[in-house]
Structure formats: structure tokens, C-alpha cells
Design an enzyme around this catalytic site. Structure first.
Site, PDB file in Angstrom:
ATOM      1  N   ASP A 305       5.284  -8.256   3.843  1.00 24.31           N
ATOM      2  CA  ASP A 305       4.590  -7.632   3.596  1.00 24.31           C
ATOM      3  C   ASP A 305       4.806  -6.801   4.833  1.00 24.31           C
ATOM      4  O   ASP A 305       5.632  -7.678   5.563  1.00 24.31           O
ATOM      5  CB  ASP A 305       3.290  -8.447   3.582  1.00 24.31           C
TER       6      ASP A 305
HETATM    7  C1  BGC Z   1      -0.529  -4.618   3.805  1.00 26.18           C
HETATM    8  C2  BGC Z   1      -0.872  -5.123   2.524  1.00 26.18           C
HETATM    9  C3  BGC Z   1       0.317  -3.649   2.322  1.00 26.18           C
HETATM   10  C4  BGC Z   1       1.030  -3.143   2.876  1.00 26.18           C
HETATM   11  C5  BGC Z   1       1.645  -1.630   3.153  1.00 26.18           C
HETATM   12  C6  BGC Z   1      -0.224  -4.349   5.332  1.00 26.18           C
HETATM   13  O1  BGC Z   1      -0.660  -4.632   6.092  1.00 26.18           O
HETATM   14  O2  BGC Z   1      -1.180  -6.577   4.030  1.00 26.18           O
HETATM   15  O3  BGC Z   1      -1.174  -4.932   1.473  1.00 26.18           O
HETATM   16  O4  BGC Z   1       1.124  -2.915   1.163  1.00 26.18           O
HETATM   17  O5  BGC Z   1       0.290  -3.350   4.923  1.00 26.18           O
HETATM   18  O6  BGC Z   1       0.811  -1.005   3.388  1.00 26.18           O
END
Ligand code: BGC
Length: 761
Positions: A305
Site C-alpha cells: 500500500d
Molecule cells: C489506499 C489504497 C489505495 C492506494 C492507492 C492507499 O492510501 O489505502 O486502498 O489503493 O492508496 O491509491
């Protein structure tokens, strides 16, 4: 199964695929839903030997810098543009992937640099959060899950994929399949709710919708199961917070939706921000090595993430940047999202023998494998004409309206307050959310534009044309600190024949980093409800929100309540369809609405206690100030018509572990209009070696019935699915007695809809 090409295959890959195939064939979900995954795997088996050869050939040619470049994902601009730095890196072959870069023009420009100017011509993988639509926006995932309509959920994911791929996006960071039992957690809006069984079916449907049986197709994208694991169990419902769960609970409650994505052939996985039992996901070998790669034989891509590698330092498990990179790589992480620690420290770590070249090559191989599977080497570019035709077209919008209608849950409808007669002369529409486009898209709305959605006020105006006088007042905004607009709202309410009152949350009050310690209507919105109530006119409370809310007063006093979540591009049209009776609501809650924040966690499939509540006995499990029960239970939802479920029968009351139980009930539409009932079958294992939930959903059926129509519905339950993880975390099905009960929601247990079965030799 006969695999002609098996001998030609690389042994590791063949072994992995054989195991996946066996798992698929054994999987209850694949058995239930489709032959598709097996066909996919068969095709991949044939293709994979060639792919593995190509990966090895590339690895042999790549410099260390090029390898590390493949492990890097960088963020584009929110608008979808790539950054100047991306172009420089792409030309040098040092950029594996981006997120947020989108649109045929932007993605092609950057892709051209990688494919036509870099030494090895490795294409860039474009990822994006296509969560509930690309440009045409469907209801937020929690809302869509309230439809319990797997075909519809699969179709909206397909439309999202079609639009996204046409716009140069290869990969969506969806579905989020985290079970969430805590409505304080803002990200409950992004998932399928609290129930493992329903959420697993939805997870499967979403992956199939995004990927189809072959995600190299030009109308599909690779899906990403996230966030592995237990992110939804954040302590106190506070986002990013710690989780601590037994392995049994993980395997029984939190893992199955992830396993369902594997059964559907998901191409990628994402780590979660939380630590799990003391170890952050991004450095947790139990999750990645033991379960995902070891037990589930996953050979796709694992992405972290956002900046999660860097966060290993703040978690306190990495002493410095290099240590964080070492931990992530050695845990089996492939692609680093946004932070650049693997890139910066990979060379040093290799030299110091803190990581091996085999580990590094394995990660690079996983990135390259999905690029091959996506067909990017053969077809790296998006087609601008296709993009124009696919994105936000009328057909997609039409389906967005249908899917929104299915997501609405009628929570209350006293004395048939709804539907509103189209002959009504004066209608007051009140509430900020009734006239605000931006909020209708909901959070994580992809490339959706804030000017796109139809608001409820517009929807009502379109529906009634000039036949009614429609007046609007804001009352207050969603924060509702300033109540100066109440007066005007009450005035127009008093002058109207019917009042449509929207209340709820702003989209920024749910999703990521949007936990709430209080889930009442925000600010003074409840006062607005009370004032409109006092105006004395018939009214409906239209809720717009990303999570369950504690709405005791409206539940007790308001004549009608319609839960509409954030319903997407066609929100206003869809809500107007339901309010004025052109469509009949049939959704059921995928999550419990508590009476009080103090009850949380409150979910229907809880374990029994040794002292279940008895009103005449003080020393039983209860609160002194409120009932134990939900305000609105899981599976609850009304309709404009009424249904009667009767006559529960089973094919046999004695079964072995290999058998399938057949349950029949009669469902009758006893009202005056067509409608959909969702019949639910729950199971309770009466005595087992481990205490079992008081009830667990094990089957359901959506039944569309004309007025007066009666139908017998069959629901099948495999006895193999009635097992659990024992004290040694092994899945077992025990002999014994089970109660089988059917109803219209998880609280709707009636004596005449119960049967007992015995499982034994
Ligand atoms: C979120 C994810 C997301 C990623 C990309 C993160 O802050 O937890 O769910 O896919 O950002 O945008």
C-alpha cells in the site's frame, strides 16, 4: 483433466498451477458460481511456460538498476497526468509502474518512452483505483453490496474495467475485500460489509467482473485483492490502527473473501497499513509466505500500500530505510508503491548479503509475469477512439441507474408513506445533499467528475416536469453547525404536500482516514429532522452516507426512511424512480446498524455467551441502558409490497459430510405490486468443539415476484461448508446437530421456519 503441454512446462510453475487447479476444483465458490476459473487456469497453463521463458530471458539481460526500476511504482498527478520525472525514468527503463496516470493520451505518451526508447522495451503497468466505476460511477461498494445481486455487481465491475482499459489503465486496486464489523472505520464504505459468506461471493463477482476469464482482453483489467489482511479490524475503528486477532478468527472470518479472489483468478494483492498481531502486513511472512504463496499458491503480483515500506520504520520494526526495504523484500513484497526504499537501497542490501539475488529476481519476475499476462508486451497502447466510445456512454449510465436502484434499502415505511404520488402538487426538497453533485459520486470515484452526477433535486424535477411545484432549501450543510437555514426549510415544508428530506454524511466523512468516534447524523442535522417532523407534513428521510449511522430518533418517529448510500452518477434519477414508485426498493443491509456506538462491535454472527440475555435475570449479558439488539439488523430491508415466507422443508435431516442439503421455502408476494425479496438461510451448529456463531448466513436467493405470485425457492448448502477451524487451525466438519432457519433478515427467526439436521456417518 488432461494437460498436453504439461511436460513442456517449467516444473515450479506446473506444480503451482496444478495446486491452484486442485484448489479451484475443491473450492465451494468456484463450484457455485462458474466453470470459468478452471478455463482461465487451463489457458494460463498453456501460456505460462512461454511466459516463464520470456521472464528468464529478460532477467538475464537486465542490469540491477533496471531490475530495481521494475519494483518501483510512482504516483502521477491527481488529474491523471504523468510527471516529468516519469518520462525520464521510462526512457531509461527504470519505471515499472505508475498509479493515477490515466487517459489514452497521457498513458500512451509515457508508454511510448518505455516501449520505444528504453533499452529492453519493457512496458509500464498503469494502475488506478477503479473502485466503483471509472468515469461512470456506480454506488459505493457497501451500497452496491446491499443489492445482494452478484450478476449486477459483476456487471458494474465489468463496465468499470471496460472504461478503464480503454483509457489506458491496466490494473485496478480493487476489490477491497476487508470484512468490517466496526462502522466507526471509514473504509467500511469500500467493502462488502460484515458477513464473510456474502462478502466472499461479492469478492468473487467483483474479480470476475474486472478480469473476466482473461485480463489481457481489451475490455478487462487486472484486479487487486486488498488489503491483506485484517485492515477492517483496526482497534477502535481508527484507520491505520493496530489489529490483534487469533489465527482462527483470521482464517474463519477475514481470509475467506481473499481466498474467493484467488478462486476467481485474481492477478494481484495489496498489503495493508495495519500491523497484525504485532507485525505490520508489509513485513508479515505469515500472510505472504505461509498463506498467500504457500497455501494458496499465488503466483501473481504483490504491491505494497501507499508508502507502506517506509512506514515500517514508524511501526518500529525497521531501524532505517535500508532495513525497511530488506524486510519488505524478504517478506515477499514485489512492487513498492510511492516510497523508494527498495530502489534506493537494493544494491547495498545485495552487496551486504541482506537480500539474495534470487529474492530480487523473484520479485522482478512477478512484476514481469503480470505484464505478460496482461498482454502489454504485445499491445502496450490504449486506443483513443475506443476510449471515446466506451467512457461514460449512455448504456453504461443506464446500468448505473439500475444498479443504484438495487442498492437502496427501505428502512421504514409507515402507513405506505412511500411511494409518493406523482399527482402531488407541491413538493419540498430539503437538505444540502439533495442538490450537491460532488457527493453523489461517493469516495474513491475514479475518473468521475464532480459535475457528472444527477442530484436528487434534478431527478425529481426531471420526473415530475411542470406537474408539481418543487421548492428547495438547504437547511444546513453536512457539518450542520450553522442552523440559520432551518427557518426557510421549515417554511417550505409547511407549504408543501410532501417533504423529501436528505440528511447524512459528506463523502469525506467516510473512506480512508475518515473514522468517526460518533456515528450520529453529523452536527445538528437531527434537529433539522425534528423541525421538519414538527411541520406536520408527510415526509421521507433520504439517507446518504458511507457507513451505518445511529439514527434512533428518525427510526422511531419519522414515517419513512430510505437508505441510498452514495449512489453514483445516476443517483438522483434512481432515487426519484424509487421515491415516486417507478421502481420498488429491494436491497438488504450488508451490515448491522447499531443503536449506539457503545454496542460496537455489533454483528449478527456473534458467538453465544454462557449467559444469554433473559429479561427476568439480572446476571445475563446485556446493557443497563439499551437493548442488545441492532437498530436495523444485517439482512434487513423492506419493500413497497409485502412477502410471506412459509413452509420450510429440507430434502433430508440426516446427512454425511459429503452431502448437499436442499432447503425449500415458499415465498409469496402478498402485496399489490411487483417486488424482490431476498430469502436468507442461516445455520447454527448447536454443539461443537469450538463455540459457533448463533447464526451464520449460508445461502440466499433474490426472488422477483408479481403481486400475488407464490414460488417455491430452493437453496443448496454443502455440508462441507458447515465446518470451521479447530483449535489447531485446521478446517474440520464435525458430526452433530445443526439448526437451519430461513427468514427475510438475520433477526427474522420464526418457529415455523426452522428445521434440525444431523450430520454423521
Ligand atoms: C489506499 C489504497 C489505495 C492506494 C492507492 C492507499 O492510501 O489505502 O486502498 O489503493 O492508496 O491509491
Amino acid at each position: 483433466m488432461c494437460f498436453v503441454t504439461r511436460r513442456a512446462l517449467d516444473m515450479t510453475s506446473a506444480k503451482i498451477h496444478r495446486a491452484v487447479l486442485v484448489l479451484l476444483l475443491l473450492s465451494p465458490i468456484s463450484g457455485l458460481l462458474a466453470q470459468g476459473p478452471v478455463a482461465t487456469i487451463r489457458r494460463q497453463l498453456a501460456g505460462d511456460a512461454a511466459i516463464e521463458r520470456k521472464i528468464n530471458a529478460l532477467l538475464a539481460k537486465m542490469t540491477l538498476a533496471e531490475k530495481l526500476g521494475q519494483l518501483q511504482q510512482l504516483d502521477g498527478e491527481a488529474s491523471g497526468k504523468y510527471r516529468p520525472e516519469h518520462l525520464v525514468l521510462a526512457k531509461k527503463g527504470l519505471l515499472g509502474s505508475t498509479l493515477n496516470v490515466r487517459g489514452a493520451e497521457q498513458s500512451n505518451e509515457l508508454q511510448r518512452a518505455a516501449v520505444e526508447q528504453s533499452r529492453l522495451k519493457i512496458p509500464i503497468l498503469f494502475g488506478f483505483d477503479v473502485i466503483h466505476g471509472y468515469r461512470t460511477i456506480f454506488p459505493i461498494p457497501l451500497g452496491e453490496s446491499a443489492s445482494w445481486d452478484l450478476a449486477s455487481i459483476e456487471k458494474s465491475a465489468y463496465i468499470a474495467a471496460k472504461e478503464a482499459r480503454a483509457a489506458g489503465v491496466h490494473w485496478t486496486f480493487a476489490p477491497m475485500v476487508d470484512i468490517a464489523r466496526d462502522p466507526r472505520w471509514g473504509r467500511i464504505s469500500e467493502g462488502a460489509g460484515e458477513d464473510t459468506y456474502l462478502a466472499s461471493l461479492i469478492a468473487f463477482a467483483r474479480v470476475r467482473g474486472f478480469q473476466g476469464s482473461d485480463f489481457s482482453a481489451n475490455d478487462r483489467v487486472m484486479a487487486c485483492a486488498k488489503h491483506f489482511a485484517a485492515y477492517g479490524a483496526a482497534e477502535g475503528g481508527r484507520d491505520y490502527n493496530t489489529t490483534d486477532l487469533s489465527e482462527r478468527t483470521l482464517r474463519e472470518v477475514y481470509f475467506p473473501p481473499f481466498k474467493a479472489t484467488i478462486d476467481a483468478g485474481v492477478g494481484s494483492y495489496m498489503t495493508s497499513f495495519n500491523s497484525l498481531n504485532g507485525i505490520p502486513s508489509t513485513a508479515n511472512p505469515f500472510l505472504w509466505k505461509k498463506v498467500l504463496r504457500g497455501e494458496w499458491k499465488f503466483d501473481g503480483l504483490v504491491v505494497t500500500d501507499y508508502t507502506a515500506v517506509m512506514e515500517l520504520m514508524k511501526h518500529g520494526v525497521a531501524s532505517d530505510e535500508a532495513d525497511a526495504a530488506r524486510l519488505a523484500l524478504n517478506t515477499g513484497i514485489d512492487l513498492e508503491m510511492v516510497s523508494r526504499l527498495i530502489n534506493a537501497h537494493g544494491e547495498r542490501l545485495l552487496k551486504d548479503k541482506k537480500i539474495s539475488i534470487a529474492t530480487l529476481d523473484n520479485a522482478v519476475g512477478n512484476v514481469l509475469r503480470v505484464k505478460f499476462r496482461l498482454g502489454l508486451f504485445a499491445k502496450p497502447y490504449a486506443d483513443a477512439n475506443r476510449e471515446k466510445a466506451a467512457v461514460f456512454n449512455a448504456e453504461h449510465r443506464k446500468f448505473a441507474r439500475e444498479s443504484a436502484i438495487k442498492s437502496f434499502v427501505l428502512l421504514k415505511n409507515e402507513k405506505e408513506t412511500l411511494p409518493i404520488s406523482k399527482q402531488t402538487k407541491e413538493i419540498a426538497v430539503i437538505g444540502f445533499l439533495a442538490n450537491d453533485k460532488r457527493n453523489m459520486n461517493g469516495n474513491w470515484s475514479g475518473d468521475g467528475r464532480s459535475e457528472d452526477p444527477v442530484t436528487l433535486l434534478e431527478g425529481i424535477r426531471r420526473k415530475l416536469g411542470n406537474s408539481a411545484k418543487i421548492e428547495f432549501a438547504v437547511g444546513c450543510d453536512t457539518k450542520c453547525e450553522d442552523t440559520s437555514g432551518f427557518k426557510q426549510a421549515v417554511e417550505i415544508a409547511k407549504g408543501a404536500d410532501f417533504v423529501v428530506l436528505t440528511v447524512g454524511e459528506d463523502i469525506d466523512m467516510s473512506a480512508e482516514a475518515a473514522s468517526r468516534s460518533n456515528i450520529d447524523l453529523p452536527g445538528k442535522q437531527l434537529n433539522l429532522v425534528k423541525k421538519i417532523h414538527a411541520a406536520g407534513k408527510p415526509y421521507v428521510v433520504v439517507l446518504m452516507n458511507g457507513r451505518p449511522l445511529t439514527i434512533n430518533w428518525p427510526a422511531e418517529n419519522s414515517p419513512a426512511i430510505l437508505e441510498t448510500w452514495f449512489a453514483g452518477t445516476e443517483a438522483g434519477n434512481a432515487i426519484a424512480d424509487v421515491l415516486f414508485g417507478d421502481a420498488n426498493p429491494g436491497g438488504k443491509l450488508p451490515v448491522t446498524f447499531p443503536r449506539s456506538i457503545g454496542q460496537i462491535p455489533l454483528y449478527y454472527n456473534a458467538l453465544p455467551t454462557g449467559r444469554p440475555f433473559e429479561s427476568t435475570n439480572k446476571y445475563t449479558s446485556k446493557y443497563l441502558d439499551i437493548p442488545n439488539t441492532a437498530l436495523f439488523p444485517f439482512g434487513y430491508g423492506l419493500s413497497y409490497t409485502t412477502f410471506k415466507i412459509t413452509n420450510l422443508k429440507v430434502n433430508t435431516t440426516k446427512l454425511t459430510k459429503k452431502d448437499t442439503l436442499k432447503v425449500w421455502v415458499d415465498v409469496e408476494n402478498t402485496g399489490k405490486r411487483e417486488g424482490t425479496e431476498i430469502v436468507q438461510v442461516y445455520v447454527h451448529d448447536l454443539a461443537a468443539s469450538i463455540s459457533r456463531p448463533v447464526k451464520e448466513l449460508k445461502g440466499f436467493e433474490r426472488v422477483l415476484l408479481k403481486a400475488g405470485e407464490k414460488r417455491s425457492v430452493e437453496i443448496q448448502i454443502k455440508i462441507a461448508d458447515l465446518g470451521f477451524y479447530d483449535a489447531n487451525n485446521q478446517y474440520i466438519v464435525e458430526d452433530g446437530q445443526f439448526r437451519i432457519f430461513a427468514g427475510a433478515n438475520s433477526d427474522d427467526v420464526r418457529d415455523d421456519l426452522i428445521e434440525f439436521i444431523t450430520v454423521g456417518k
